[in-house]
Design a protein around this motif. Structure first.
Motif, PDB file in Angstrom:
ATOM      1  N   GLU A  32      63.832  19.736   3.507  1.00  9.90           N
ATOM      2  CA  GLU A  32      64.353  21.105   3.408  1.00  9.90           C
ATOM      3  C   GLU A  32      63.313  22.038   2.795  1.00  9.90           C
ATOM      4  O   GLU A  32      63.139  23.172   3.248  1.00  9.90           O
ATOM      5  CB  GLU A  32      65.617  21.123   2.559  1.00  9.90           C
ATOM      6  CG  GLU A  32      66.830  20.496   3.211  1.00  9.90           C
ATOM      7  CD  GLU A  32      68.037  20.501   2.299  1.00  9.90           C
ATOM      8  OE1 GLU A  32      69.160  20.401   2.819  1.00  9.90           O
ATOM      9  OE2 GLU A  32      67.879  20.625   1.067  1.00  9.90           O
ATOM     10  N   ALA A  33      62.619  21.561   1.760  1.00 13.22           N
ATOM     11  CA  ALA A  33      61.625  22.393   1.088  1.00 13.22           C
ATOM     12  C   ALA A  33      60.506  22.797   2.045  1.00 13.22           C
ATOM     13  O   ALA A  33      59.953  23.906   1.947  1.00 13.22           O
ATOM     14  CB  ALA A  33      61.063  21.664  -0.113  1.00 13.22           C
ATOM     15  N   GLU A  34      60.168  21.916   2.978  1.00 14.99           N
ATOM     16  CA  GLU A  34      59.117  22.227   3.943  1.00 14.99           C
ATOM     17  C   GLU A  34      59.515  23.346   4.899  1.00 14.99           C
ATOM     18  O   GLU A  34      58.646  23.982   5.502  1.00 14.99           O
ATOM     19  CB  GLU A  34      58.757  20.969   4.737  1.00 14.99           C
ATOM     20  CG  GLU A  34      58.056  19.899   3.914  1.00 14.99           C
ATOM     21  CD  GLU A  34      57.745  18.656   4.721  1.00 14.99           C
ATOM     22  OE1 GLU A  34      58.141  18.626   5.910  1.00 14.99           O
ATOM     23  OE2 GLU A  34      57.116  17.731   4.181  1.00 14.99           O
ATOM     24  N   GLN A  35      60.802  23.583   5.044  1.00 15.39           N
ATOM     25  CA  GLN A  35      61.291  24.610   5.965  1.00 15.39           C
ATOM     26  C   GLN A  35      61.434  25.984   5.313  1.00 15.39           C
ATOM     27  O   GLN A  35      61.732  26.962   5.994  1.00 15.39           O
ATOM     28  CB  GLN A  35      62.641  24.176   6.537  1.00 15.39           C
ATOM     29  CG  GLN A  35      62.606  22.869   7.310  1.00 15.39           C
ATOM     30  CD  GLN A  35      61.676  22.917   8.499  1.00 15.39           C
ATOM     31  OE1 GLN A  35      61.685  23.874   9.262  1.00 15.39           O
ATOM     32  NE2 GLN A  35      60.860  21.877   8.632  1.00 15.39           N
ATOM     33  N   VAL A  36      61.212  26.061   4.007  1.00  9.11           N
ATOM     34  CA  VAL A  36      61.351  27.343   3.312  1.00  9.11           C
ATOM     35  C   VAL A  36      60.209  28.268   3.731  1.00  9.11           C
ATOM     36  O   VAL A  36      59.033  27.891   3.637  1.00  9.11           O
ATOM     37  CB  VAL A  36      61.346  27.138   1.784  1.00  9.11           C
ATOM     38  CG1 VAL A  36      61.358  28.479   1.060  1.00  9.11           C
ATOM     39  CG2 VAL A  36      62.547  26.297   1.362  1.00  9.11           C
TER      40      VAL A  36
END
Length: 304
Positions: A32-36
């Protein structure tokens, strides 16, 4: 209508889910953090600042320069074990811009590391804190709304009930985006659990494993603070806006909760978004007909 074509394009790219075991929390959070999106690609506001309220990380969104603001405290979704201030930063920014309210987004503790009711207590504590920080937040003394998506909507309903039961009457509105308000996952309880069981992102077979971290940490599905739909007396709760999605397994429980609020005398609006799936406020609000959810929220908060 059928699933919105832009949503259908994304759904077609998703790998076949494996519901045989709970997901890996660390791996999912990292993904999820990579999609921020990078900061420069986010919706600009007058000010966005991180703070602590106390002991709980919060992010405060100020839409424009003004002498005072209504307040909206936001709880992100993520099945109680994922999601963060960053993953839902875009939702908080859009809420601030469209409503004109100062938004306080809550970085509550997550399961399984933090057992029930840690996350819920964090959310309630921040609401109480916001009411005490009128000068710091430039609160106009009017609206103090609570809002959240999915499991964050679960926390909204629970916090509204906790405030009512404590005699804390400052919460003026509750806003629930496709809420999870019944953690008893018997598939025969709601038609939408079967109609929308698979193929729309969130899947009925995945509900139990995804929520297992919360339930295994001590959350009892029969407890009205865990499954708000099980609260017997809903009278006296704040006015509610409940947003549901046509292709969401959780659609019917959200709409039933809205009907029960209405029957209890609570001013309630239930709005179903056609062609949408669970998570559309986070993932597909760039589509104009779904960005309307923020305008509907603004109308609900600012109506006289």
């Amino acid at each position: 209508m059928t699933v919105h074509p832009e949503i259908a394009k994304v759904l077609a790219t998703l790998p076949a889910p494996d519901h045989s075991a709970p997901p890996d929390p660390q791996a999912m959070r990292a993904a999820e953090a990579e999609q921020v999106p990078p900061l420069e690609d986010r919706l600009p506001l007058h000010a966005v600042e991180d703070a602590t309220a106390p002991g709980v990380p919060v992010r405060i969104y100020t839409p424009v320069a003004a002498d005072s603001y209504g307040l909206l405290v936001y709880f992100h979704g993520g099945a109680f074990f994922s999601g963060s201030l960053d993953t839902h930063d875009g939702v908080a920014r859009s809420l601030a811009k469209e409503t004109g309210h100062k938004v306080v987004s809550v970085g509550y503790r997550l399961a399984p590391e933090a057992a029930y009711p840690a996350g819920l207590q964090d959310c309630y504590a921040v609401v109480r804190w916001a009411a005490e920080q009128g000068e710091f937040l430039k609160w106009d003394g009017g609206n103090l709304a609570v809002a959240g998506d999915s499991s964050g909507g679960n926390f909204v309903a629970a916090v509204a009930a906790m405030a009512h039961d404590d005699g804390f009457d400052r919460v003026t509105h509750q806003i629930l985006f496709y809420p999870s308000v019944d953690l008893d996952f018997d598939v025969d309880r709601y038609t939408s659990l079967r109609e929308n069981a698979q193929g729309y992102g969130l899947e009925t077979p995945g509900l139990k494993p995804f929520n297992s971290f919360y339930l295994d940490s001590g959350a009892d599905p029969s407890d009205p603070l865990v499954s708000s739909i099980k609260r017997e007396d809903l009278a006296g709760l704040p006015p509610a806006l409940i947003i549901t999605a046509e292709y969401d397994p959780l659609r019917d429980e959200g709409e039933l909760y809205g009907r029960r609020l209405h029957e209890a005398g609570v001013r309630t609006t239930v709005s179903r978004y056609a062609g949408a799936n669970h998570g559309f406020v986070v993932n597909f609000a760039w589509i104009p007909e779904y960005h309307r959810v923020f305008k509907e929220t603004s109308e609900f908060l600012n109506q006289r």
